[in-house]
Design a protein around this motif. Structure first.
Motif, PDB file in Angstrom:
ATOM      1  N   THR A   3       5.194   9.494  -4.075  1.00 26.01           N
ATOM      2  CA  THR A   3       4.283  10.533  -3.775  1.00 26.01           C
ATOM      3  C   THR A   3       3.267  10.244  -2.943  1.00 26.01           C
ATOM      4  OG1 THR A   3       2.891  10.584  -5.700  1.00 26.01           O
ATOM      5  CG2 THR A   3       4.874  11.766  -5.803  1.00 26.01           C
ATOM      6  N   ALA A   4       2.380  10.921  -2.435  1.00 29.26           N
ATOM      7  CA  ALA A   4       1.221  10.850  -1.451  1.00 29.26           C
ATOM      8  C   ALA A   4       0.173  10.198  -2.572  1.00 29.26           C
ATOM      9  CB  ALA A   4       0.604  11.841  -0.998  1.00 29.26           C
ATOM     10  N   SER A   5       0.234  10.537  -3.767  1.00 30.86           N
ATOM     11  CA  SER A   5      -0.788   9.933  -4.678  1.00 30.86           C
ATOM     12  C   SER A   5      -0.529   8.277  -5.101  1.00 30.86           C
ATOM     13  CB  SER A   5      -0.660  10.746  -5.837  1.00 30.86           C
ATOM     14  OG  SER A   5      -1.649  10.089  -7.068  1.00 30.86           O
ATOM     15  N   GLU A   6       0.774   8.028  -5.085  1.00 29.49           N
ATOM     16  CA  GLU A   6       1.468   6.885  -5.609  1.00 29.49           C
ATOM     17  C   GLU A   6       1.117   5.881  -4.138  1.00 29.49           C
ATOM     18  OE1 GLU A   6       5.222   7.613  -6.187  1.00 29.49           O
ATOM     19  OE2 GLU A   6       5.110   7.519  -8.447  1.00 29.49           O
ATOM     20  N   HIS A   7       1.126   6.401  -2.907  1.00 29.01           N
ATOM     21  CA  HIS A   7       1.047   5.378  -1.719  1.00 29.01           C
ATOM     22  C   HIS A   7      -0.502   5.326  -1.582  1.00 29.01           C
ATOM     23  CE1 HIS A   7       4.624   7.507   0.075  1.00 29.01           C
ATOM     24  NE2 HIS A   7       4.798   6.242  -0.323  1.00 29.01           N
ATOM     25  N   ALA A   8      -1.442   6.170  -2.175  1.00 29.76           N
ATOM     26  CA  ALA A   8      -2.920   6.066  -2.072  1.00 29.76           C
ATOM     27  C   ALA A   8      -3.332   4.976  -3.229  1.00 29.76           C
ATOM     28  CB  ALA A   8      -3.526   7.445  -2.343  1.00 29.76           C
TER      29      ALA A   8
END
Length: 78
Positions: A3-8
């Protein structure tokens, strides 16, 4: 799938690692202080309050930080 959160989170971890290495390489922070910062961060998560899910997440973060400390990856070794 990530997810975008994991990438962040992965980006933040990489940036922090690079900054820790640079601070040590430049003599701004000695190894024991870098490890102390990591231990403080882990303790903050270990002592956090919240719902069961929040506590589970905090403990996972603390475990990751403690793994980084144990692996000796907090500073560049010569």
């Amino acid at each position: 799938m990530s997810t975008a959160s994991e990438h962040a989170g992965q980006a933040a971890l990489s940036i922090c690692e690079a900054l820790r290495l640079a601070m040590n390489d430049r003599g701004l922070l000695p190894e024991h202080e870098i490890v102390g910062v990591l231990r403080d961060a882990a303790a903050t998560h270990e002592n956090a309050l919240g719902t069961d899910l929040e506590l589970e997440n905090h403990l996972a973060v603390a475990e990751l930080i403690n793994t980084i400390i144990a692996g000796g990856n907090s500073v560049r070794r010569s």
